[in-house]
Scaffold this motif. Structure first.
Motif, PDB file in Angstrom:
ATOM      1  N   ASN A 130       0.817  -1.213   0.000  1.00 57.82           N
ATOM      2  CA  ASN A 130       0.000   0.000   0.000  1.00 57.82           C
ATOM      3  C   ASN A 130       0.854   1.267   0.000  1.00 57.82           C
ATOM      4  OD1 ASN A 130      -2.332  -1.455  -0.131  1.00 57.82           O
ATOM      5  ND2 ASN A 130      -3.113  -0.853   1.864  1.00 57.82           N
ATOM      6  N   ILE A 163      -3.671   5.633  -4.538  1.00 51.99           N
ATOM      7  CA  ILE A 163      -4.533   5.829  -3.374  1.00 51.99           C
ATOM      8  C   ILE A 163      -4.748   7.330  -3.222  1.00 51.99           C
ATOM      9  CG2 ILE A 163      -4.741   5.559  -0.882  1.00 51.99           C
ATOM     10  CD1 ILE A 163      -3.148   2.992  -1.083  1.00 51.99           C
ATOM     11  N   ARG A 194      -7.371  -0.468   1.795  1.00 57.56           N
ATOM     12  CA  ARG A 194      -6.422   0.194   2.681  1.00 57.56           C
ATOM     13  C   ARG A 194      -6.360  -0.468   4.055  1.00 57.56           C
ATOM     14  NH1 ARG A 194      -6.567   6.434   3.071  1.00 57.56           N
ATOM     15  NH2 ARG A 194      -4.407   5.986   3.653  1.00 57.56           N
TER      16      ARG A 194
END
Length: 328
Positions: free
Chosen positions: A123, A132, A197
């Motif tokens: 991530n 993101i 996430r």
């Protein structure tokens, strides 16, 4: 003792080269060096057989997730498929891991929670790539059936203990009129590309709202969720964090009927939060997770986080290399 050396290419490997696959794109876009550092060396000191390095085994488990394979089936596919070998880092002459090696490595990831670090590193790299966006977080949960059968119901007049389930961590959960014996997977996804996430697993008896605060990262501009997630306390926490409350309102004993403005608000929120169902559809339809494969919560949690890693990597390729532009 050092981990065994893999992937030393020969002339035969060069002759067996094939067209670029999605696996090759994942290998190219993800920087594996930080993941190697996080996982560390697996071989202990002293003499004995060398162990497979952790990175190829993580790659193997990702292949198993993407194709919904059991460990024995994954063992066979890694041995026989060139694209699998290439992604995992095995040359044609390398000996590939068997299913017991894959099983033991998954237990290592579970015991030391290394899978959490791998997920966080993936991530971090996705955020560096600008994938993101943090415009909003969509939260939701889904039931996953347990591998073991539920405890047998005692017959009328039965005396003595009831036969328990083989899965002692699984519990009953109910949504509407449907009951499920097993677990729940809770996720918070980024609104822009539905990249996951936050992810957590619990037994099925845990209500959706209990782990909800852990699914909200704190750096998003808004949080979206269905009626199960709204509480006055959560609304206050979101306001204090300067996060817009986009949780659907629900009637209560004091207000059994929602006013028209709240009904309209709920419909507008529902259109946005519906995107959170996409990862669950992928997990159940493609990754074979309608029924979990393990008999305890901790290993099933590892499988859920592995699924989130696999989903995020495939989504990354879908965004960076749209299908109509990808060379097949």
């Amino acid at each position: 003792m050092a981990d065994r050396v893999l992937g030393q290419l020969s002339l035969a490997d060069g002759l067996a080269a094939s067209d670029e696959t999605i696996f090759d794109l994942v290998s190219k876009e993800l920087d594996w060096a930080p993941i190697r550092t996080l996982l560390g060396q697996r071989s202990g000191p002293g003499s004995g057989n060398t162990s497979y390095p952790a990175e190829p085994l993580v790659r193997c488990l990702l292949l198993g997730m993407w194709h919904g394979l059991s460990d024995p089936a994954l063992e066979a596919q890694i041995r026989d498929r060139l694209s699998f070998r290439r992604f995992a880092g095995f040359s044609l002459s390398d000996r590939t891991p068997d299913h017991s090696t894959l099983w033991r490595f998954r237990e290592e990831l579970t015991r030391e929670r290394l899978i959490d670090k791998v997920f966080e590193e993936i991530n971090r790299q996705l955020e560096e790539k600008g994938l993101i966006v943090k415009r909003g977080t969509l939260v939701d949960a889904t039931f996953l059936q347990a591998r073991g059968r539920p405890p047998k119901q005692p017959k009328k007049g039965h005396q003595g203990p009831v036969k328990p389930s083989a899965d002692k961590d699984a519990r009953w959960g109910k949504k509407g009129k449907k009951s499920t014996f097993g677990y729940k997977m809770h996720i918070g996804v980024d609104q822009e590309h539905t990249l996951i996430r936050r992810v957590e697993a619990s037994d099925a008896s845990v209500t959706d709202t209990e782990p909800a605060d852990q699914l909200i990262c704190g750096d998003e501009k808004a949080a979206y969720g269905d009626q199960a997630y709204y509480t006055h306390a959560r609304h206050a926490r979101l306001a204090a964090a300067n996060i817009k409350d986009r949780l659907m309102r629900r009637p209560n004993k004091h207000h059994p009927e929602l006013p028209p403005r709240h009904k309209l608000r709920n419909r507008l929120i529902a259109k946005v939060r519906a995107a959170v169902e996409r990862p669950f559809a992928v997990f159940k339809e493609r990754y074979g997770m309608r029924r979990l494969r393990f008999f305890n919560l901790t290993t099933n949690r590892t499988q859920c986080i592995l699924a989130a890693c696999a989903y995020n990597l495939r989504t990354m390729i879908g965004v960076l290399y749209p299908p109509d532009e990808r060379r097949t």
